[in-house]
Enzyme design. Structure first.
Site, mmCIF file in Angstrom:
data_model
loop_
_atom_site.group_PDB
_atom_site.id
_atom_site.type_symbol
_atom_site.label_atom_id
_atom_site.label_comp_id
_atom_site.label_asym_id
_atom_site.label_seq_id
_atom_site.Cartn_x
_atom_site.Cartn_y
_atom_site.Cartn_z
ATOM 1 N N ARG A 195 43.665 37.925 42.623
ATOM 2 C CA ARG A 195 42.449 37.921 41.813
ATOM 3 C C ARG A 195 41.301 38.533 42.611
ATOM 4 O O ARG A 195 41.161 38.278 43.800
ATOM 5 C CB ARG A 195 42.070 36.507 41.372
ATOM 6 C CG ARG A 195 43.031 35.947 40.319
ATOM 7 C CD ARG A 195 42.636 34.569 39.854
ATOM 8 N NE ARG A 195 43.664 34.015 38.971
ATOM 9 C CZ ARG A 195 43.699 32.755 38.556
ATOM 10 N NH1 ARG A 195 42.780 31.915 38.963
ATOM 11 N NH2 ARG A 195 44.661 32.350 37.764
ATOM 12 N N ARG A 216 38.746 29.878 47.997
ATOM 13 C CA ARG A 216 38.580 30.986 47.036
ATOM 14 C C ARG A 216 39.000 32.282 47.724
ATOM 15 O O ARG A 216 38.240 32.880 48.478
ATOM 16 C CB ARG A 216 37.134 31.054 46.549
ATOM 17 C CG ARG A 216 36.928 31.861 45.282
ATOM 18 C CD ARG A 216 35.492 31.819 44.822
ATOM 19 N NE ARG A 216 35.043 30.496 44.488
ATOM 20 C CZ ARG A 216 35.265 29.862 43.336
ATOM 21 N NH1 ARG A 216 35.953 30.468 42.391
ATOM 22 N NH2 ARG A 216 34.806 28.647 43.120
ATOM 23 N N GLU A 264 38.755 21.511 41.269
ATOM 24 C CA GLU A 264 39.848 21.903 40.357
ATOM 25 C C GLU A 264 41.021 22.508 41.129
ATOM 26 O O GLU A 264 40.852 23.442 41.913
ATOM 27 C CB GLU A 264 39.308 22.901 39.331
ATOM 28 C CG GLU A 264 40.348 23.351 38.320
ATOM 29 C CD GLU A 264 40.911 24.724 38.643
ATOM 30 O OE1 GLU A 264 42.152 24.868 38.579
ATOM 31 O OE2 GLU A 264 40.128 25.625 38.972
ATOM 32 N N SER A 286 45.021 23.679 35.995
ATOM 33 C CA SER A 286 44.489 23.774 34.632
ATOM 34 C C SER A 286 45.649 23.730 33.649
ATOM 35 O O SER A 286 46.758 24.156 33.970
ATOM 36 C CB SER A 286 43.666 25.049 34.444
ATOM 37 O OG SER A 286 44.470 26.195 34.613
#
Length: 427
Positions: A262, A277, A351, A354
């Site tokens: 990503r 991240r 988080e 999901s």
């Protein structure tokens, strides 16, 4: 993608879905474009009907050997043919413009979804485990990893740029152990294991809903119509594009592994320390293709979440489940949960998983269908859920299970996948 007939008949419901999902799409503009498409379609159809009638008259004139009439009719036919050739490019352009707008139309959220603007409005619905406390000065995950030489950020950045990392020693073994642990546990629940392509063509991203909006998050392969996926969901959706499945084969349940990538566009300055991240990670994903039934979708949504909770409980990590609000859930989702693990160094839940269901929103985009028991062809429903993603899960895992001497206890459920090892670091 929503059914166009539904949008025509329920414009206010679609406008409200766009409003609560922070989607600025002009629904009235889409409907006006749709009216233009229908008007030009009618014109083309009328001209083609005239052509059909004219063909019969030309055949009759030829049969009657009326050359003058036949020539006049042929000339008229050429005019009609020219009119179609003139209208068809316009029609094609209008249809393409309508299709591109349809790709941006959000799904209708379930009434149980909390209204909200962003992640701050997500609603916790349950907690598991006690927040970790220590009788010593705890370290954060990056300090722990540096202490035992488990990560090399500087050399990774030298090789691949910012937000890169190299896992070393027991951290590398731990990541593979986590992948195998999740893959094994979920497959034992009747999910078919898959290792899917890390690259996918444009249509797979469109089908899953990653395109057109999410192009800035995806790495493109220069000179090819392929991109690096950020989740197995993209690859699996692409696998079943344009297929008609059998009702008796549903639900189809998959647990899939692949490396993921990503861009993390728009996150400059956020979570720059450690491995939260990053651009590249590994993930085991759950994915279900089911019949077009709301209650069945809801059932499998809860089952997918339970599977993820089972994994996190086995890893002995305190967590909470939140019902994701309309403004944070994304365009395609009918309902969404996040599972957030407790991160001691930050004093908050973050988080890590999901869980979403889409009804037929993805299926319409990818033309994924099934033939029901009555022989009727319908679009399937799709669902997906994170089983485990690493290295993000290493953050709560290392911090929660650290001990006073700086060593890290390996949860019992994970020890068989680490060759029986119980501790990382000093004992």
């Amino acid at each position: 993608m929503l059914d166009l007939a539904f949008i025509r008949n329920n414009p206010e419901a679609v406008k409200e879905a766009a409003r609560v999902k922070n989607n600025s799409l002009d629904i009235d503009g889409l409907l006006e474009l749709d009216r233009q498409v229908l008007a030009v379609q009618r014109e083309v159809e009328e001209i083609r009907a005239q052509q059909n009638q004219l063909t019969k008259r030309i055949q009759q004139a030829a049969k009657e050997k009326n050359t003058e009439l036949r020539n006049a009719l042929v000339a008229e036919g050429k005019q009609l043919s020219d009119a179609v050739k003139e209208k068809e490019p316009l029609l094609n352009n209008l249809q393409e413009a309508r299709y591109q707008m349809l790709l941006l139309v959000p799904n209708i959220p379930d009434p149980s979804t909390p209204l909200g603007k962003d992640e701050n409005d997500n609603v916790p619905i349950r907690y598991w485990g006690e927040k970790t406390t220590f009788d010593f000065q705890p370290r954060d995950h990056y300090e722990l990893m540096q202490r035992w030489n488990l990560v090399d950020i500087e050399r990774a950045v030298k090789v691949a740029g910012a937000r890169s990392y190299t896992l070393r020693a027991d951290a590398a073994r731990m990541e593979l152990a986590l992948m195998n642990f999740a893959f094994d546990r979920i497959s034992r629940k009747g999910f078919t294991p898959l290792i899917v392509p890390t690259m996918a063509r444009d249509f797979a991203f469109v089908g899953s809903g990653q395109f057109p909006k999410g192009r800035d998050q995806v790495y493109a392969i220069e000179g090819e119509d392929t991109f690096l996926v950020g989740t197995s969901e993209v690859s699996i959706t692409g696998m079943y594009k344009d297929e008609i499945l059998k009702a008796e084969d549903l639900p189809m349940k998959f647990v899939a592994y692949c490396p993921c990538f990503r861009q993390e566009a728009g996150t400059y300055g956020k979570d720059t320390k450690g491995v939260f991240r990053i651009h590249q990670f590994n993930k085991v994903e759950q994915y279900i293709i089911s019949k077009a039934d709301h209650e069945e979708s809801v059932y499998w949504h809860e089952q997918l979440l339970q599977n993820a909770e089972d994994l996190v409980q086995a890893l002995e990590l305190p967590y909470r489940v939140v019902n994701v609000c309309t403004g944070d859930m994304g365009d395609g989702k009918v309902g969404m949960y996040d599972l957030e693990c407790w991160v001691p160094s930050e004093g908050r839940y973050r988080e890590t998983h999901s869980c979403s269901y889409f009804h037929d929103w993805q299926a319409r985009r990818a033309n994924m269908r099934y033939r029901d028991e009555d022989g009727k062809v319908k679009f399937v429903h799709t669902l997906n859920n994170t089983a485990i993603a690493s290295p993000r899960i290493l953050i709560p895992l290392f911090e929660t299970h650290q001990q006073a001497d700086g060593s890290i206890r390996i949860p019992e459920a994970l020890q068989p996948f680490m060759g029986g090892q119980k501790v990382i670091g000093a004992q």
